[in-house]
Design an enzyme around this catalytic site. Structure first.
Site, PDB file in Angstrom:
ATOM      1  N   SER A   1      -7.580  -0.673 -10.537  1.00 45.63           N
ATOM      2  CA  SER A   1      -7.383  -1.029 -11.935  1.00 45.63           C
ATOM      3  C   SER A   1      -6.711  -2.402 -12.046  1.00 45.63           C
ATOM      4  O   SER A   1      -6.649  -2.981 -13.126  1.00 45.63           O
ATOM      5  CB  SER A   1      -6.542   0.039 -12.641  1.00 45.63           C
ATOM      6  OG  SER A   1      -5.323   0.213 -11.956  1.00 45.63           O
TER       7      SER A   1
ATOM      8  N   CYS B   1      19.666  10.044  14.688  1.00 50.13           N
ATOM      9  CA  CYS B   1      20.921   9.816  13.958  1.00 50.13           C
ATOM     10  C   CYS B   1      21.187  10.849  12.863  1.00 50.13           C
ATOM     11  O   CYS B   1      22.212  10.788  12.197  1.00 50.13           O
ATOM     12  CB  CYS B   1      20.922   8.407  13.364  1.00 50.13           C
ATOM     13  SG  CYS B   1      19.925   8.256  11.876  1.00 50.13           S
TER      14      CYS B   1
ATOM     15  N   ARG C   1      -0.203  15.814  -0.230  1.00 53.49           N
ATOM     16  CA  ARG C   1      -1.199  14.730  -0.232  1.00 53.49           C
ATOM     17  C   ARG C   1      -1.724  14.440   1.181  1.00 53.49           C
ATOM     18  O   ARG C   1      -2.885  14.111   1.369  1.00 53.49           O
ATOM     19  CB  ARG C   1      -0.598  13.475  -0.846  1.00 53.49           C
ATOM     20  CG  ARG C   1      -0.392  13.646  -2.357  1.00 53.49           C
ATOM     21  CD  ARG C   1      -0.138  12.338  -3.045  1.00 53.49           C
ATOM     22  NE  ARG C   1      -1.190  11.372  -2.791  1.00 53.49           N
ATOM     23  CZ  ARG C   1      -1.020  10.066  -2.900  1.00 53.49           C
ATOM     24  NH1 ARG C   1       0.142   9.577  -3.246  1.00 53.49           N
ATOM     25  NH2 ARG C   1      -2.026   9.239  -2.679  1.00 53.49           N
TER      26      ARG C   1
ATOM     27  N   CYS D   1      18.374   4.708  10.446  1.00 51.21           N
ATOM     28  CA  CYS D   1      18.212   3.853  11.640  1.00 51.21           C
ATOM     29  C   CYS D   1      16.815   3.238  11.734  1.00 51.21           C
ATOM     30  O   CYS D   1      16.529   2.508  12.661  1.00 51.21           O
ATOM     31  CB  CYS D   1      18.560   4.632  12.909  1.00 51.21           C
ATOM     32  SG  CYS D   1      17.310   5.851  13.381  1.00 51.21           S
TER      33      CYS D   1
ATOM     34  N   HIS E   1       0.975  -1.070   0.466  1.00 50.03           N
ATOM     35  CA  HIS E   1       1.851   0.008  -0.016  1.00 50.03           C
ATOM     36  C   HIS E   1       2.196   1.036   1.067  1.00 50.03           C
ATOM     37  O   HIS E   1       2.579   2.158   0.756  1.00 50.03           O
ATOM     38  CB  HIS E   1       1.203   0.706  -1.226  1.00 50.03           C
ATOM     39  CG  HIS E   1       1.135  -0.170  -2.442  1.00 50.03           C
ATOM     40  ND1 HIS E   1       0.292   0.066  -3.505  1.00 50.03           N
ATOM     41  CD2 HIS E   1       1.828  -1.295  -2.768  1.00 50.03           C
ATOM     42  CE1 HIS E   1       0.465  -0.882  -4.433  1.00 50.03           C
ATOM     43  NE2 HIS E   1       1.376  -1.712  -3.997  1.00 50.03           N
TER      44      HIS E   1
ATOM     45  N   GLY F   1     -12.598  -0.811  -6.628  1.00 52.58           N
ATOM     46  CA  GLY F   1     -11.945   0.446  -7.003  1.00 52.58           C
ATOM     47  C   GLY F   1     -10.464   0.335  -7.307  1.00 52.58           C
ATOM     48  O   GLY F   1      -9.693   1.220  -6.951  1.00 52.58           O
TER      49      GLY F   1
HETATM   50  P1  OAD Z   1      -5.949   3.296 -10.085  1.00 53.03           P
HETATM   51  O1  OAD Z   1      -6.001   4.770 -10.162  1.00 53.03           O
HETATM   52  O2  OAD Z   1      -5.026   2.591 -11.013  1.00 53.03           O
HETATM   53  O3  OAD Z   1      -7.403   2.724 -10.353  1.00 53.03           O
HETATM   54  C1  OAD Z   1      -8.537   3.243  -9.728  1.00 53.03           C
HETATM   55  C2  OAD Z   1      -9.735   2.410 -10.126  1.00 53.03           C
HETATM   56  O4  OAD Z   1     -10.859   2.868  -9.401  1.00 53.03           O
HETATM   57  C3  OAD Z   1     -10.099   2.481 -11.608  1.00 53.03           C
HETATM   58  O5  OAD Z   1     -10.288   1.171 -12.106  1.00 53.03           O
HETATM   59  C4  OAD Z   1     -11.419   3.267 -11.608  1.00 53.03           C
HETATM   60  O6  OAD Z   1     -12.297   2.837 -12.643  1.00 53.03           O
HETATM   61  C5  OAD Z   1     -11.974   2.917 -10.264  1.00 53.03           C
HETATM   62  N1  OAD Z   1     -12.899   3.892  -9.648  1.00 53.03           N
HETATM   63  C6  OAD Z   1     -12.858   5.254  -9.696  1.00 53.03           C
HETATM   64  N2  OAD Z   1     -13.846   5.802  -8.970  1.00 53.03           N
HETATM   65  C7  OAD Z   1     -14.552   4.765  -8.435  1.00 53.03           C
HETATM   66  C8  OAD Z   1     -15.682   4.670  -7.563  1.00 53.03           C
HETATM   67  N3  OAD Z   1     -16.298   5.743  -7.077  1.00 53.03           N
HETATM   68  N4  OAD Z   1     -16.113   3.433  -7.226  1.00 53.03           N
HETATM   69  C9  OAD Z   1     -15.499   2.318  -7.699  1.00 53.03           C
HETATM   70  N5  OAD Z   1     -14.427   2.353  -8.517  1.00 53.03           N
HETATM   71  C10 OAD Z   1     -13.955   3.555  -8.885  1.00 53.03           C
HETATM   72  O7  OAD Z   1      -5.675   2.921  -8.552  1.00 53.03           O
HETATM   73  P2  OAD Z   1      -5.071   1.582  -7.936  1.00 53.03           P
HETATM   74  O8  OAD Z   1      -5.570   0.389  -8.635  1.00 53.03           O
HETATM   75  O9  OAD Z   1      -5.268   1.677  -6.470  1.00 53.03           O
HETATM   76  O10 OAD Z   1       0.904   2.539  -6.064  1.00 53.03           O
HETATM   77  O11 OAD Z   1      -3.535   1.781  -8.243  1.00 53.03           O
HETATM   78  C11 OAD Z   1      -2.620   0.842  -7.776  1.00 53.03           C
HETATM   79  C12 OAD Z   1      -1.335   1.492  -7.335  1.00 53.03           C
HETATM   80  O12 OAD Z   1      -0.818   2.350  -8.382  1.00 53.03           O
HETATM   81  C13 OAD Z   1      -1.467   2.442  -6.171  1.00 53.03           C
HETATM   82  O13 OAD Z   1      -1.433   1.788  -4.922  1.00 53.03           O
HETATM   83  C14 OAD Z   1      -0.276   3.321  -6.322  1.00 53.03           C
HETATM   84  C15 OAD Z   1      -0.414   3.606  -7.801  1.00 53.03           C
HETATM   85  O14 OAD Z   1       0.727   4.060  -8.425  1.00 53.03           O
HETATM   86  C16 OAD Z   1       1.890   2.980  -5.282  1.00 53.03           C
HETATM   87  O15 OAD Z   1       1.844   4.079  -4.763  1.00 53.03           O
HETATM   88  C17 OAD Z   1       3.025   2.020  -5.126  1.00 53.03           C
HETATM   89 ZN    ZN Z   2      17.709   7.801  12.285  1.00 52.82          ZN
END
Ligand code: OAD
Ligand code: ZN
Length: 246
Positions: free
Chosen positions: A189, A150, A69, A129, A118, A187
């Site tokens: 969910s 460590c 990634r 450490c 996050h 952007g």
């Molecule tokens: P999601 O993948 O859940 O949601 C992405 C959102 O972006 C959706 O609602 C899409 O409709 C929207 N979307 C896609 N393309 C777009 C565009 N060009 N313009 C505007 N909107 C668009 O991503 P997150 O809400 O960020 O957590 O997910 C939350 C967390 O779940 C992340 O931080 C990650 C994931 O597991 C961790 O890693 C802890």
């Molecule tokens: Zn260490």
């Protein structure tokens, strides 16, 4: 795409703006989102790749996934959405980005006040450490590296499922949200908590909620404005209209 004139008027008198962003803002840079069509968690296991237990069970696999990634992130660039958010700083006293993303693209776009809920994929730290390492240090490592100080295991500085968010950053984000005049929800969910409390904290504090997303979400019916469209198109349009009347 229809940008309501009343929103531009509200922006004109606003002082403090917050952007709550998620994976969707980076979609136009070429980074996959997690949910929805083509989302990562439809084809990969979050439990295996993004949880503490998953890491302990198979550290090298998780490490490899993060290295992959990171490579994607390094090869992409901030898009018009990230850049417009950075441009907002020219027009408002206070602009804070509260992001769930770990891709560092807000920083690269030039935003100066970013709260990363996050973590950040471009950092690692030692599990024993807590020494932090920049991403360049272990760029070529295909397996979990060992701490130079460590010998402990190195992990990416991201928040995994089941882990606690950095409390000071979350508290600061909640405060900024509650004090904001306008809160853009871009952007995301808005289903992952506690991050998704941020727009709720904004609303409780009297902020105007403006959602920008290509589809409706969990939070849509609580917003004041919901603009359907890509963030890389909607945000520049809003900024353009704002400049025209100021
Ligand atoms: P999601 O993948 O859940 O949601 C992405 C959102 O972006 C959706 O609602 C899409 O409709 C929207 N979307 C896609 N393309 C777009 C565009 N060009 N313009 C505007 N909107 C668009 O991503 P997150 O809400 O960020 O957590 O997910 C939350 C967390 O779940 C992340 O931080 C990650 C994931 O597991 C961790 O890693 C802890
Ligand atoms: Zn260490």
């Amino acid at each position: 795409m229809e940008i309501p004139k009343t929103l531009i008027e509200k922006l004109k008198s606003a002082k403090s703006i917050i952007f709550f962003t998620g994976a969707g803002i980076s979609a136009e840079s070429g980074i996959e989102t997690f949910r929805g069509k083509g989302g990562l968690w439809n084809k990969m296991s979050a439990q295996e790749l993004a949880s503490f237990d998953g890491f302990m069970k198979n550290p090298d696999l998780v490490w490899e996934w993060y290295q992959y990634r990171r490579k994607i992130v390094r090869e992409t660039n901030p898009n018009a959405g990230h850049k417009t958010i950075a441009d907002f700083e020219k027009h408002f006293d206070e602009v804070t980005v509260v992001t769930q993303n770990v891709d560092n693209l807000h920083k690269r776009a030039g935003s100066s006040s970013i709260l990363e809920l996050h973590g950040n994929i471009e950092r690692n730290y030692c599990m024993d450490c807590k020494t932090f390492y920049g991403v360049e240090k272990f760029l070529e490592s295909e397996e979990v590296p060992k701490c130079e100080k460590c010998g402990g295991m190195i992990r990416p500085d991201v928040v995994w499922f089941g882990e606690v968010l950095p409390q000071d950053i979350f508290a600061e984000a909640e405060r900024k949200a509650a004090e904001s005049d306008i809160c853009f929800i871009v952007g995301t969910s808005a289903v992952v908590y506690p991050a998704a409390y941020i727009p709720i904290a904004a609303k409780r504090g009297g902020s105007v909620l403006v959602e920008i997303n290509i589809e409706p979400t969990e939070i849509t019916n609580q917003t004041d404005y919901s603009i359907k469209g890509k963030s890389g198109e909607v945000l520049p349009e809003i900024f353009k209209m704002l400049k025209e009347i100021t």
